[in-house]
Motif scaffolding. Structure first.
Motif, mmCIF file in Angstrom:
data_model
loop_
_atom_site.group_PDB
_atom_site.id
_atom_site.type_symbol
_atom_site.label_atom_id
_atom_site.label_comp_id
_atom_site.label_asym_id
_atom_site.label_seq_id
_atom_site.Cartn_x
_atom_site.Cartn_y
_atom_site.Cartn_z
ATOM 1 N N UNK A 126 63.250 49.033 35.057
ATOM 2 C CA UNK A 126 62.606 48.490 33.854
ATOM 3 C C UNK A 126 61.093 48.570 34.027
ATOM 4 N N UNK A 127 60.393 48.544 32.915
ATOM 5 C CA UNK A 127 58.935 48.523 32.969
ATOM 6 C C UNK A 127 58.472 47.190 33.551
ATOM 7 N N UNK A 128 57.415 47.233 34.323
ATOM 8 C CA UNK A 128 56.966 46.012 35.000
ATOM 9 C C UNK A 128 56.486 44.946 34.024
ATOM 10 N N UNK A 129 55.999 45.349 32.869
ATOM 11 C CA UNK A 129 55.582 44.334 31.881
ATOM 12 C C UNK A 129 56.797 43.532 31.402
ATOM 13 N N UNK A 130 57.963 44.164 31.363
ATOM 14 C CA UNK A 130 59.185 43.470 30.961
ATOM 15 C C UNK A 130 59.749 42.595 32.078
ATOM 16 N N UNK A 131 59.345 42.878 33.305
ATOM 17 C CA UNK A 131 59.867 42.151 34.459
ATOM 18 C C UNK A 131 59.029 40.941 34.845
ATOM 19 N N UNK A 132 57.842 40.818 34.303
ATOM 20 C CA UNK A 132 56.914 39.776 34.756
ATOM 21 C C UNK A 132 57.478 38.367 34.595
ATOM 22 N N UNK A 133 58.311 38.137 33.595
ATOM 23 C CA UNK A 133 58.903 36.804 33.402
ATOM 24 C C UNK A 133 59.838 36.427 34.553
ATOM 25 N N UNK A 134 60.484 37.432 35.151
ATOM 26 C CA UNK A 134 61.388 37.159 36.280
ATOM 27 C C UNK A 134 60.625 36.662 37.499
ATOM 28 N N UNK A 135 59.347 36.964 37.552
ATOM 29 C CA UNK A 135 58.547 36.611 38.721
ATOM 30 C C UNK A 135 57.970 35.211 38.631
ATOM 31 N N UNK A 136 58.246 34.521 37.533
ATOM 32 C CA UNK A 136 57.706 33.178 37.360
ATOM 33 C C UNK A 136 58.767 32.150 37.690
ATOM 34 N N UNK A 137 58.326 30.983 38.120
ATOM 35 C CA UNK A 137 59.265 29.907 38.381
ATOM 36 C C UNK A 137 58.876 29.100 39.593
ATOM 37 N N UNK A 138 59.579 28.006 39.760
ATOM 38 C CA UNK A 138 59.356 27.151 40.919
ATOM 39 C C UNK A 138 60.188 27.688 42.076
ATOM 40 N N UNK A 139 59.624 27.679 43.237
ATOM 41 C CA UNK A 139 60.351 28.174 44.400
ATOM 42 C C UNK A 139 60.304 29.688 44.485
ATOM 43 N N UNK A 140 61.238 30.231 45.242
ATOM 44 C CA UNK A 140 61.279 31.669 45.476
ATOM 45 C C UNK A 140 61.688 32.425 44.215
ATOM 46 N N UNK A 141 61.054 33.570 43.990
ATOM 47 C CA UNK A 141 61.386 34.438 42.863
ATOM 48 C C UNK A 141 61.408 35.882 43.364
ATOM 49 N N UNK A 142 61.723 36.803 42.477
ATOM 50 C CA UNK A 142 61.712 38.214 42.856
ATOM 51 C C UNK A 142 60.314 38.674 43.256
ATOM 52 N N UNK A 143 59.301 37.959 42.842
ATOM 53 C CA UNK A 143 57.927 38.322 43.216
ATOM 54 C C UNK A 143 57.709 38.207 44.721
ATOM 55 N N UNK A 144 58.605 37.506 45.409
ATOM 56 C CA UNK A 144 58.492 37.361 46.860
ATOM 57 C C UNK A 144 59.061 38.556 47.621
ATOM 58 N N UNK A 145 59.684 39.484 46.917
ATOM 59 C CA UNK A 145 60.241 40.660 47.580
ATOM 60 C C UNK A 145 59.114 41.555 48.071
ATOM 61 N N UNK A 146 59.153 41.959 49.327
ATOM 62 C CA UNK A 146 58.078 42.794 49.876
ATOM 63 C C UNK A 146 57.953 44.122 49.141
#
Length: 194
Positions: A126-146
């Motif tokens: 998916x385009x990263x602009x569409x994925x940015x919501x998945x990276x938000x939240x309390x605690x660990x998120x997909x944004x923590x993936x190296x």
């Protein structure tokens, strides 16, 4: 440190030896052996081969010409928009760089940002602009993936088999401008994707 390195070797010798000693000490009667031989054992059926009898799976990826065309088209779009100071990266689904162009005066951080955006788009399909919501939240998120970067600027390259690559652009003052350039790279090769 020494004990830590020797531990696996000790276990490799001790565990099988303990199993042999336990079997010899307990003994097995002929009735136990006969019962064991006649008791059905459930086994998992082997999955049907996907791509061939040898168990290998083929993976689609862009050829060098298509990757280069995409990178050049993306950089050309940015240059036409007055954003020649960006970096464009085209990666395969595993994040391996297939083509990269660093525009004139592109800062060093744009190199890694473009690669990470491209990889994120390829890996998630998916385009990263569409994925940015998945990276938000309390605690660990997909944004923590190296190796991932959930900022606008990456587009997924898809074929009939799914996501096969990603095009990422880093360095514009706005991620959506990065993404417009990456989309121009995708448009340049869209006819060849099938």
């Amino acid at each position: 440190m020494r004990t830590f390195h020797r531990l696996p070797r000790i276990l490799a010798i001790t565990v099988p030896l303990a199993a042999i000693v336990a079997t010899a000490a307990c003994g097995a009667s002929t009735t136990d052996e006969a019962t064991a031989a006649s008791t059905p054992v459930a086994t998992a059926a082997a999955p049907a081969p996907v791509d061939g009898a040898d168990g290998l799976v083929s993976q689609n990826r862009l050829g060098v010409g298509a990757a280069q065309t995409a990178a050049q088209a993306a950089l050309a779009k940015c240059q036409a928009d007055g954003l020649g100071f960006v970096t464009v990266s085209v990666v395969d689904r595993n994040g391996n760089v297939q083509a990269m162009l660093r525009g004139d005066n592109a800062a060093q951080h744009t190199v890694e940002a473009a690669r990470q955006k491209a990889y994120t788009a390829a890996a998630f399909g998916a385009n990263t602009s569409d994925l940015s919501e998945r990276a938000k939240g309390d605690g660990a998120t997909v944004a923590d993936l190296p190796g991932t970067l959930f900022l606008a600027g990456g587009v997924s390259v898809k074929s009939a088999s799914g996501s096969i690559a990603g095009i990422g652009v880093g360095g514009a003052p706005d991620g959506m401008r990065d993404q417009a350039c990456a989309a121009a790279g995708l448009d340049a090769i869209a006819g060849a994707l099938g």
